[in-house]
Write an enzyme that holds these catalytic residues in place. Structure first.
Site, PDB file in Angstrom:
ATOM      1  N   GLU A 186       0.713  -1.311   0.112  1.00  0.00           N
ATOM      2  CA  GLU A 186      -0.097   0.077  -0.086  1.00  0.00           C
ATOM      3  C   GLU A 186       0.870   1.301  -0.147  1.00  0.00           C
ATOM      4  OE1 GLU A 186      -3.190   0.002   2.956  1.00  0.00           O
ATOM      5  OE2 GLU A 186      -3.204  -2.196   2.841  1.00  0.00           O
ATOM      6  N   ASP A 201      -2.476  -4.616   3.516  1.00  0.00           N
ATOM      7  CA  ASP A 201      -2.497  -4.798   4.862  1.00  0.00           C
ATOM      8  C   ASP A 201      -3.474  -6.092   5.139  1.00  0.00           C
ATOM      9  OD1 ASP A 201      -0.631  -2.822   5.003  1.00  0.00           O
ATOM     10  OD2 ASP A 201      -2.269  -1.512   5.936  1.00  0.00           O
ATOM     11  N   ASP A 219      -5.970  -6.524   6.865  1.00  0.00           N
ATOM     12  CA  ASP A 219      -7.332  -6.253   7.810  1.00  0.00           C
ATOM     13  C   ASP A 219      -8.365  -6.002   6.696  1.00  0.00           C
ATOM     14  OD1 ASP A 219      -6.817  -3.819   6.527  1.00  0.00           O
ATOM     15  OD2 ASP A 219      -6.296  -2.616   8.224  1.00  0.00           O
ATOM     16  N   GLU A 260      -9.735  -3.275   5.075  1.00  0.00           N
ATOM     17  CA  GLU A 260      -9.363  -2.480   3.732  1.00  0.00           C
ATOM     18  C   GLU A 260      -8.298  -2.890   3.079  1.00  0.00           C
ATOM     19  OE1 GLU A 260     -11.291   0.140   3.296  1.00  0.00           O
ATOM     20  OE2 GLU A 260     -12.547  -0.102   5.068  1.00  0.00           O
ATOM     21  N   TYR A 273       5.411   2.460  10.686  1.00  0.00           N
ATOM     22  CA  TYR A 273       4.203   2.852  10.274  1.00  0.00           C
ATOM     23  C   TYR A 273       3.364   3.671  11.438  1.00  0.00           C
ATOM     24  CZ  TYR A 273       0.422   3.790   6.974  1.00  0.00           C
ATOM     25  OH  TYR A 273      -0.430   4.082   6.173  1.00  0.00           O
ATOM     26  N   ARG A 308       0.232   4.883  11.287  1.00  0.00           N
ATOM     27  CA  ARG A 308      -1.044   4.660  11.195  1.00  0.00           C
ATOM     28  C   ARG A 308      -1.482   3.161  11.934  1.00  0.00           C
ATOM     29  NH1 ARG A 308      -1.179   8.864   7.048  1.00  0.00           N
ATOM     30  NH2 ARG A 308      -0.634   7.251   5.581  1.00  0.00           N
ATOM     31  N   HIS A 338      -0.561  -3.608  11.518  1.00  0.00           N
ATOM     32  CA  HIS A 338       0.887  -3.284  11.764  1.00  0.00           C
ATOM     33  C   HIS A 338       1.321  -3.417  13.264  1.00  0.00           C
ATOM     34  CE1 HIS A 338      -1.046  -0.693   8.505  1.00  0.00           C
ATOM     35  NE2 HIS A 338      -0.186  -1.186   7.974  1.00  0.00           N
TER      36      HIS A 338
END
Length: 789
Positions: free
Chosen positions: A9, A82, A84, A86, A285, A287, A330
């Site tokens: 991403e 990632d 998850d 999303e 990361y 976020r 993450h």
DNA sequence: CAGTGAGCGAGCTTCCGCTTGACTT
């Protein structure tokens, strides 16, 4: 051409991973989502199983076509977004949009960017998890339906261009509710007793406090009187060990909170600076909702602690995330290299990095150990005991590097005078000499207003929003004008202090400032209006538990236990009928209050929201004489303004005489009271009541300001006296008539020529629009519509 | 940094989450 194309991403991640994988792998980034629902109202077919229309937004077209080309040429495409909801959807969108085939596409996931983790992921590929994708689609569709059906209701019933959504509307509600709690809060006074004793041996003193407070002055006074001729002795002495453990390493939300408290950063600033640190390879990361550290990170932290502080300071700790709805794709936020205690960079980068480094290192360190002493002091004439407590640090442990600060609303209610410091050596039975005893009137405090960061914390606790949206959400509710971040001046409050000293009791009235705020979130009138409308008509949606409820259903979809269209059906049918019902039946939302009758004119006085904001009005539109208007000031709200405050507003602007044949007028603007003279503004110094300004004072203020302005001038150009170099707040700049021109970086200020000024004036973008950039919103929209044509 | 507070009425506004730059200021 590389045999393998691996897509992640984020480009910074891609760069790191490329280094791990060698030349057989080309690692590229999708820059987040590459597709989204089409813009208008027909993105979702609610009649037909919520079928969606997706498009590649224009700013993603280039990246998509590049990825398409690379995918075609590669033997194998690895989708490594990632792990998850999303992330899974991003992989699916990539699969669809790039036209990938099942047999040369692999989906892999990893939680940390380390070589072993990536290699392991490549060894165990899987397929796209369509349950997870469906859960994301349900989330996406629900948010669109909520946002794009609620907002138009507001346009019709409140005001155009307003917005509502699952996340932002709850954020506003929290701020509105808190403001109301504060407004209805009644401070209760009680007397707090504090005594200062001599130990008798030497001149050592210590402080002791009565744990209970007296509600009435008489009781407090009686207590002091009783102490006047009393003797005091240590009744008991207790020592016990205490420990403090370090906090988990940072997540997005805890980083925002600490950076706000310790560095005074807004949440947006924190994220900007963190992004730079991340791109520079300094931190992981930023976020994330995970407090987990990778095994390699735990080892690296251990090594650094052993090296810098010694074995005694190390303790291996693993942290578990407990916040609702955490997806943990993450690691926690930590330095990439623990050996770097500080870094190069600008001041904010350095400070934020150090905060992150300290917090992460501390999380792997031992407890701090204390010895807590509690001494109870008996009074010969009373049954109550005074309590003195002290704390001695026996071992600093993690406190060597990191001390977490706390929010205002979590501070002990007993103010800060009971600081836990060292007590002098004491013995049981020891007689004490009273030096002074005070009974101070203290007031209970209302709940604290939210800061940006504490609002984020609350949202996270409620499971609302995601790490990537906390900062944008906080910005949105401010940009929409629902909430403002402001300073407010406090009010002066009197309190009574009774002092027993040298054998007598004295009473004094003192004053303190209460309710002063800095950088706190206040609802606006329009925020209150919209909130109340939504609460009245859409209680279910802006309920604090709504997100938690739908998240549970998304989880069921992700686990394959629920059909996503069924879930949406269950939500949408009642919701949509509520929307229809509200459109048809609800009254237009107004927030008007009658305050009373103006004694002079006999006309009614009311407050409401007008086209330019909240206003007070004397008289009505039906009167022959036009109504008089005045805008509300900062800190005043329709809900709470009093008749007297409203009438005050009509006393300004006020003429205070003439100077140089021009009128001087005193008024209050956005930045406080000012004098207007000959179309120039002169702010009033603090402490002068704008209603009491005399002609002479006004003239003095004008002349003082003029003098200061002259002092600011560095140079006037001979060619044109309208052009000059001045010292501004951020350094020198060029004033050219009404234009303020920035001096390009690296220019030698003393060598600027008039030709330079003319050149800069020409290229000044503000010059073309004619006016200063006042209404950015309208400018943006016109630019957009122009593009469409 | 003021004052403004009306009405005409086409066409527009708006969500949340995942990512960076390309823009001003």
């Amino acid at each position: 051409m590389a045999k393998n194309l691996l897509i992640v991403e984020s480009p910074a991640k891609a760069k790191t991973i490329e280094g791990y994988l060698g030349k057989d792998f080309l690692v590229k980034s999708s820059y987040g989502h590459i597709r989204d629902l089409v813009k208008g109202d027909d993105a979702i077919d609610t009649e037909n199983k919520f079928q969606q229309k997706y498009e590649v937004p224009s700013d993603k077209k280039a990246i998509v076509s590049e990825l398409k080309k690379l995918a075609k040429a590669a033997e194998m495409v690895w989708l490594a977004s990632d792990e998850d909801r999303e992330g899974e959807a991003i992989s699916w969108h990539l699969f669809e949009t790039l036209g990938l085939k099942e047999d040369n596409t692999k989906r892999i996931v990893f939680h940390e960017i380390t070589k072993p983790a990536i290699l392991k992921a490549i060894d165990s590929p899987r397929k796209i998890d369509y349950n997870l994708v469906n859960a994301q689609q349900a989330r996406r569709v629900l948010d669109r339906l909520v946002g794009f059906e609620l907002s138009p209701v507001l346009w019709r019933k409140v005001k155009p261009s307003l917005s509502a959504g699952r996340v932002q509307s709850v954020a506003v509600r929290l701020v509105v509710d808190r403001e109301r709690e504060i407004n209805k809060f009644n401070a209760e006074a009680a007397y707090k007793i504090v005594a200062i004793f001599y130990t008798g041996k030497g001149k050592e003193i210590f402080k002791a406090e009565l744990s209970k407070r007296f509600e009435e002055k008489e009781e407090a006074s009686k207590f002091l009187k009783d102490c006047l001729n009393a003797s005091f002795a240590i009744n008991s002495l207790e020592k016990k060990p205490a420990k403090r453990t370090p906090s988990a390493p940072f997540t997005t939300s805890t980083l925002q909170q600490e950076a706000s408290r310790k560095l005074g950063f807004s949440v947006a600033r924190t994220m900007q600076v963190a992004q730079r640190l991340y791109e520079a390879g300094r931190i992981t990361y930023m976020r994330t909702d995970s407090v987990n550290l990778s095994d390699t990170a735990i080892q690296a932290a251990e090594q650094e602690i052993l090296k810098a502080y010694g074995e005694k300071y190390h303790k291996l700790r693993k942290y578990k995330t407990k916040s609702a709805g955490a997806q943990e794709a993450h690691e926690a936020i930590r330095p990439t290299y623990f050996s770097e205690h500080t870094i190069e960079g600008d001041a904010s980068e350095k400070r934020l990095y150090e905060l992150i480094w300290k917090r992460a290192i501390a999380s792997q360190m031992s407890e701090a150990e204390f010895e807590k002493t509690v001494a109870k002091v008996g009074i010969s004439t009373r049954s109550e005991e005074l309590i003195a407590s002290g704390e001695v640090m026996k071992f600093d442990g993690f406190l060597k590097v990191y001390f977490e600060s706390i929010d205002e609303d979590q501070e002990t209610a007993t103010d800060n005078d009971s600081d836990n410091t060292l007590l002098p050596p004491l013995e049981k039975g020891q007689q004490l000499t009273l030096n002074e005893m005070t009974a101070t009137e203290r007031f209970s405090r209302p709940p604290a207003r939210y800061t940006e960061a504490s609002l984020v914390k609350k949202l996270e606790e409620l499971g609302i929003g995601r790490p990537s949206t906390y900062a944008p959400t906080i910005s949105t509710i401010q940009n929409r004008g629902y909430v403002v971040k402001e300073e407010r001046e406090g009010k002066i409050r009197e309190f009574t202090v009774l002092t027993l000293n040298s054998g007598e009791i004295q009473e004094a009235i003192k004053t303190e400032v209460t309710g002063a705020e800095r950088n706190k979130m206040f609802p606006t009138d329009i925020g209150v209006l919209v909130n109340d409308f939504l609460v009245e008509h859409f209680k279910g949606i802006i309920d604090f538990n709504f997100t938690a409820k739908v998240e549970k259903e998304f989880d069921e979809i992700a686990q394959g236990n629920k059909e996503w269209t069924d879930m949406l059906e269950g939500f949408y049918i009642p919701f949509h009928s509520e929307v229809q019902d509200t459109l048809e039946n609800a009254e237009r939302a107004t927030h008007e209050r009658e305050l009373g009758v103006d004694t002079i004119s006999g006309k009614p006085v009311s407050v409401r929201v007008g086209r330019f904001g909240p206003l007070v009005q004397i008289g009505t539109a039906e009167d022959e004489e036009k109504p008089r208007f005045a805008s509300l000031r900062k800190g005043q709200m329709i809900e709470t303004i009093t008749f007297e405050e409203a009438m005050e507003l009509f006393k300004l602007p006020k003429k205070v005489g003439e100077y140089e044949e021009k009128e001087m007028t005193v008024a209050i603007g956005r930045f406080g009271p000012y004098i207007r003279h000959n179309s120039a503004f002169y702010s009033l110094p603090k402490g002068i009541d704008p209603l009491d300004v005399t002609q002479k004072q006004a003239i003095d203020i004008i002349n003082e300001k003029r003098q200061k302005d002259i002092e600011k001038i560095i140079r006037v150009f001979d060619e044109n006296p309208e052009a000059r170099i001045e010292n501004g707040r951020w350094g020198p700049f060029v004033r050219f008539g009404k234009q303020n021109l920035k001096i390009p970086k690296g220019t030698d200020v003393s060598a600027i020529t008039y030709e330079d000024v003319l050149k800069w004036a020409e290229s000044d973008p503000k010059a073309k629009t004619g006016k200063s950039a006042k209404k950015t919103t309208t400018r943006k929209t016109t630019a957009k519509t122009a593009k469409k044509k």
